[in-house]
Design an enzyme around this catalytic site. Structure first.
Site, PDB file in Angstrom:
ATOM      1  CB  SER A 287      -0.868   0.010   1.264  1.00 52.93           C
ATOM      2  OG  SER A 287      -0.141   0.542   2.358  1.00 52.93           O
ATOM      3  CG  ASP A 288       1.751   5.745  -1.374  1.00 48.55           C
ATOM      4  OD1 ASP A 288       1.720   6.502  -2.337  1.00 48.55           O
ATOM      5  OD2 ASP A 288       2.631   5.812  -0.484  1.00 48.55           O
ATOM      6  CD1 TRP A 289       1.974   7.424   5.536  1.00 51.24           C
ATOM      7  CD2 TRP A 289       4.126   6.835   5.348  1.00 51.24           C
ATOM      8  NE1 TRP A 289       2.566   7.665   6.730  1.00 51.24           N
ATOM      9  CE2 TRP A 289       3.893   7.324   6.660  1.00 51.24           C
ATOM     10  CE3 TRP A 289       5.402   6.430   5.010  1.00 51.24           C
ATOM     11  CZ2 TRP A 289       4.896   7.376   7.625  1.00 51.24           C
ATOM     12  CZ3 TRP A 289       6.397   6.502   5.986  1.00 51.24           C
ATOM     13  CH2 TRP A 289       6.143   6.957   7.263  1.00 51.24           C
ATOM     14  CB  ALA A 290      -1.447   6.170   5.953  1.00 47.80           C
TER      15      ALA A 290
END
Ligand code: GLC
Length: 751
Positions: A287-290
């Site tokens: 996933s991208d950050w958060a």
């Protein structure tokens, strides 16, 4: 000292590889064997990635969530960490996991090694302007060598987002506006990072990001919503990702935006139907950050637990910094909302990457202090950085051959950026060190060029940090008079203007893409006292600079060229290197034209009429300032004798004769475009389908040949079906997307 558990794991996996390796059952069964030993928590732990959460060489955390994360490391509930750098830190964390967790499954160490680690190459958009795939591949190779020498085994690059909006700060990170060029560059970068042997200690896993459509962030505003129709998705946005998967990219990072009203992180159509099923992607999705947590903020999930459920079901395999999986997946499995089979599928993908990297054979293979001491910033890398930096420079204008500089010229140099040793490193310099770029002034010094320098004005107020806003100087003109005086008393004035390194990149969108601050005013003041002005641009995006295009005789686009910036610029200004770059992205006349790009569709009112009812603005031209594929040379190239043939398989062969009619050796990027004149779904007025960069001596002529298979004449329907249709095509060859020779052919059949 390896733990008992780890030795057991090692022995069993070695036995496995001896027995199974011969039976060619190989990887899959090693993974299945390991999975069979893992608890549910340990499996979920592999899907969990933490940002570096303490200075590992310092005391271990005693409280707060850093202590909890430390405990998770020891339990084997962490699959990867990011932003941990340096062999000492990497080794310490790896030892905790390998020696203290039950199964000792090694960590992946990820980082944004975007265009180099310590030695920085030009920003990716600049490298793309070189159109030199070998040089781009080598640049990524060097980035991998340096990053791996510091313990990193996974980079979150290449960013392959196509974008047509220079307001968006991350255009600096990609391959420009075109899917064909972007696909070729994606492949070159991945091959550079991953090399020919992923298990070697100087190759690292690559990431194609951001899947998919991040470059369509509405209004060019960072992290804004995205809305992309399927026809554009399949024909413009996805091709570089498909090229990445076909190049065996090990991971794909998802995007912050939406796809058809669903966050990409939660899109089964993107991550399972297209990426994993149709393309048979065998790596894993990070996933991208958060981005998992943010699905609630998008209004798609009620809370983190539902976000975890939807993201896992949609095929997001590893969670970067949402803590969603580590907190909720076990409960979701126990409630029957997520099957353990789904967990096993995600974990298998992650374990396979670790096996391919050779981490089970040697978790410390990237921890070699000697490599770390010898390889960072080394001479070979600096030389390669200089080579690609020179090739990335684009000569946009050179009236009366003002350039290259002539001996005996009295030279003035103006501009804050001429003396800037940090901005040329760009915004993604996370592993490198400020003040390490060769500045323009230093580059001129290195070539023994005499000049008088005057700053003119500061570009920004104070020092800018990675996470802070840039404060542009809009008031302090106290340096103008001195600069004008220095300029007035010189034969030629080099004015270095553009953007601070943190005016482009992530979270750096701009609504106004002119020269920031007082620079435009300074340029006009300098031009008012001396007409022999060379504008050297240092920027991370296309800029709208119509006044300069009209009033400044020579303009050189140097982007942000990395560690060797000043040396590359000085070699071009003095003619030691003849510029050969071509724009990978259109330069608009004004921000109001955006999105503006070369491969547009025709409209129903394309042609200028005697009345106003045709496709145009009442206050601006339709044409760009400089088009895609544009770039000049100090020599002249002549195109002639175009020839195009086709056979009854629909294969096309095209050729053109190229002559260097000037007086200096130079490189030219010969570009091939097509137009499908009539088709079931409208096609662009032109599409890049081939290019060749060739070097010719003065007077030399070469015949440049291209061939096109039917796959290159086709396109995807909105349903994602690839079609090739017979009929008339224009085949175009030339020096940029506007200046082309055209031959019309008819494809009667695709047997
Ligand atoms: C950032 C970026 C992504 C990067 C990741 C880790 O938000 O969107 O490209 O790889 O976080 O730094």
């Amino acid at each position: 000292m390896a733990s008992k558990n780890y030795i057991l794991l090692l022995v069993s996996s070695l036995i496995y590889s001896i027995t199974l390796g011969q039976s060619s059952i190989g990887m899959d069964n090693k993974v299945t064997h390991l999975l069979s030993q893992m608890t549910l928590e340990e499996k979920i732990g592999q899907m969990n990635q933490y940002n570096g959460f303490w200075e590992v060489t310092g005391p271990t955390p005693k409280e707060g969530n850093a202590k909890e994360k430390y405990e998770h490391l020891k339990k084997g509930w962490v699959g990867s960490v990011l932003n941990v750098r340096g062999v000492e830190n990497v080794r310490k964390l790896q030892e905790i996991v390998v020696n203290e967790s039950r199964l000792g499954i090694p960590l992946l160490f990820g980082s944004d090694v975007i265009h180099g680690y310590k030695t920085l190459a030009p920003i990716p958009l600049a490298e793309s302007a070189s159109w030199d795939l070998e040089a781009i591949k080598n640049s990524a190779r060097i980035a991998a060598i340096e990053a791996s020498a510091t313990g990193i085994n996974w980079t979150f690059a290449p960013m392959v987002d196509i974008s047509r909006d220079p307001r968006w700060g991350r255009v600096m990170e990609g391959g420009g506006e075109d899917p064909f060029l972007g696909s070729a560059i994606a492949k070159a970068r991945i091959n550079g990072f991953q090399g020919s042997d992923l298990s070697a200690n100087n190759t690292i896993a690559a990431t194609a990001k951001h899947f998919a459509g991040y470059g369509w962030s509405e209004s060019g505003r960072e992290y804004n919503t995205t809305s992309v129709d399927d026809y554009t998705l399949y024909n413009v946005i996805l091709p570089p990702f498909k090229a990445a998967v076909d190049s065996d990219v090990q991971t794909v990072m998802n995007s912050f935006g939406l796809y058809n009203g669903i966050p990409a992180t939660g899109s089964s159509k993107l991550q399972r139907d297209i990426l994993k099923d149709r393309w048979n992607f065998e790596g894993f999705v990070i996933s991208d950050w958060a981005s998992i947590k943010e699905m609630t903020l998008h209004g798609h999930t009620v809370d983190l637990k539902e976000a975890a459920e939807k993201a896992a079901i949609a095929g997001s395999d590893m969670d970067m910094e949402s803590y969603a999986y580590i907190k909720h997946l076990k409960e979701l499995v126990q409630e029957g909302k997520i099957s353990e089979k789904l967990i096993d599928e995600a974990v298998s993908r992650i374990l396979k990457v670790k096996f391919r990297l050779g981490l089970f054979e040697d978790p410390y293979k990237y921890c070699n202090e000697t490599r770390e001491q010898n390889l960072l910033y080394n001479e070979v890398h600096q030389k390669a950085a200089l080579d690609i930096a020179k090739k990335s420079i684009v000569l946009l204008k050179n009236d009366n051959n003002l350039l290259p500089l002539q001996k005996g010229n009295k030279i003035a140099v103006i501009g804050d950026l001429a003396d800037d040793k940090t901005s040329p490193l760009g915004s993604w310099r996370i592993g490198s060190d400020d003040e390490t770029a060769i500045s323009v002034l230093e580059g001129l010094d290195n070539l023994n060029i005499d000049y008088n320098y005057s700053r003119g004005c500061k570009l920004v107020e104070g020092k800018v940090e990675f996470t802070q806003e840039v404060i542009v100087n809009t008031t302090d003109k106290t340096g103008f008079e001195e600069a004008k005086s220095v300029a007035e008393n010189s034969d030629i004035v080099i004015v270095v203007l553009g953007e601070h390194g943190f005016m482009s990149g992530e979270a750096r969108s701009r609504t106004d893409i002119s020269l920031p601050g007082l620079q435009q005013e300074l340029l006009e003041e300098i031009r008012s006292v001396n007409s022999n002005v060379v504008l050297v641009l240092m920027n991370g995006r296309p800029l709208a600079i119509p006044w300069a295009e009209k009033n400044i005789p020579a303009i050189v686009e140097t982007w942000q060229l990395g560690s060797q910036s000043g040396n590359a610029i000085a070699e071009v200004l003095t003619g030691k290197y003849n510029p050969s770059g071509k724009l990978p992205m259109t330069f608009p006349r004004s921000v109001g034209q955006i999105p503006i790009y070369y491969n547009q569709f025709s409209t129903g009112r394309q042609e200028k009429e005697s009345h106003v009812f045709w496709s145009h603005y009442i206050d601006e031209e339709n044409t760009p300032l400089w088009p895609f594929g544009y770039g000049l040379s100090y020599t002249e190239f002549e195109y002639s004798n175009m020839s195009v043939k086709t056979n009854n398989n629909g294969e096309v062969s095209a050729s053109i004769s190229l002559k260097n009619a000037g007086s200096s050796t130079g490189e030219e990027v010969v570009q091939l475009y097509i137009q499908d004149i009539k088709s079931s779904y409208v096609r662009p007025v032109k599409e890049l389908k081939g290019f060749k960069k060739v070097s010719l001596a003065p007077g030399e002529t070469q015949v440049i040949n291209f061939s096109l298979a039917k796959e290159q004449l086709g396109y995807y329907t909105p349903e994602g079906k690839f079609v090739s249709e017979t009929g008339e095509f224009n085949i175009m060859i030339g020096t940029n997307s506007q200046k082309l020779s055209t031959t019309k052919i008819n494809i009667a059949s695709f047997n």
